[in-house]
Design a protein around this motif. Structure first.
Motif: not given
Ligand code: CO
Length: 293
Positions: A179, A209, A241
């Motif tokens: 992530h 991210e 995602h």
């Protein structure tokens, strides 16, 4: 009747009255019987595909601790709001713990199902800390996320090696999509890549991210003249995602970026919590808090 005896009678009567009233109310001064509970806390996902991961973890926890009641909470406010609109009520950790207090749990093992000790995990730590400070439970303990200690790192490296597709050749890459976060714990992703590459130099870890970004991973793949890559989410669930940022058809998805660079991509839509070796790590972390009770 002498004065001393009279005093003693009054004192005994008074003590009896107090203990009787507290017994009747079940409240002050009376210790609740021990009641142990587990609270599993995930970031959450509104994707139906993510439920496989949550069900898998729940089953494993129930198998290991069949007699301990289990509750769930999601840390993501956005996900909870989204689910509420679909008629699905999921509690925040605060609400879940308040309900457990109301249900007279005395010992609570809170287990983070996050991947790293980032913002979500630290928010949860603060929540657990405030319940501890208020004395809401006799004991409340929080278990580590997937990656916390060096031992977790080594176990995660083994778990990745065990779960990559069998048909993948050593000359082909495996690209994990983490992530990523602005939180200092973001460094775990690059650290994991370093330790994975000590075992298998064609395994890469990028993030959506945070750092490393997909462009950096692309450059690393091109430098090694890699022609084919298996894309795998390094998140507990294969949710939004994985579906869109990793395997989607938009220009900026990892699949599109790497395909454009001449690398054939095989996306695998399975979250880490669907694989036993990863779930083992979380479940063992839950064993930590439970062993304190
Ligand atoms: Co996200």
């Amino acid at each position: 009747m002498n004065r001393k005896l009279w005093c003693a009678i009054v004192t005994v009567a008074f003590v009896c009255l107090i203990s009787m009233s507290s017994f009747a109310s079940g409240g002050h001064g009376q210790k609740n019987p021990e009641k142990v509970g587990i609270l599993l806390v995930a970031f959450g996902s509104s994707e139906p595909s993510a439920q496989v991961s949550f069900q898998n973890i729940e089953q494993r926890v129930k198998d290991k601790y069949p007699n301990i009641p289990l509750r769930w909470a999601y840390t993501s406010h956005i996900i909870r709001t989204k689910l509420a609109k679909q008629g699905q009520e999921l509690d925040s950790p605060e609400v879940a713990l308040a309900k457990m207090q109301d249900e007279k749990f005395t010992h609570v093992a809170v287990q983070s199902l996050h991947t790293i000790g980032g913002e979500e995990y630290h928010d949860l730590r603060r929540t657990v800390g405030s319940f501890k400070m208020l004395g809401s439970f006799e004991r409340i303990v929080l278990g580590y996320p997937l990656l916390a200690t060096q031992q977790d790192m080594q176990r995660t490296v083994s778990a990745v090696l065990e779960t990559i597709p069998k048909e993948r050749k050593k000359s082909e890459a495996v690209v994990l999509m983490g992530h990523g976060t602005h939180h200092p714990a973001n460094a775990f992703y690059a650290a994991l890549m370093f330790q994975l590459q000590l075992k298998d130099p064609n395994i890469f870890v990028g993030t959506v991210e945070g750092y490393p970004e997909v462009d950096l991973i692309k450059d690393m793949l091109l430098k090694k003249k890699i022609k084919k890559a298996y894309l795998m989410p390094f998140m507990s669930v294969a949710g939004d995602h994985a579906k869109n940022d990793m395997a989607g058809d938009d220009d900026d998805s990892w699949k599109s970026v790497l395909t454009k660079a001449g690398i054939q991509c095989i996306p695998i839509l399975k979250g880490t919590a669907e694989y036993e070796p990863f779930v083992d790590i979380w479940v063992d972390h839950l064993g930590g808090p439970l062993s304190h009770f």
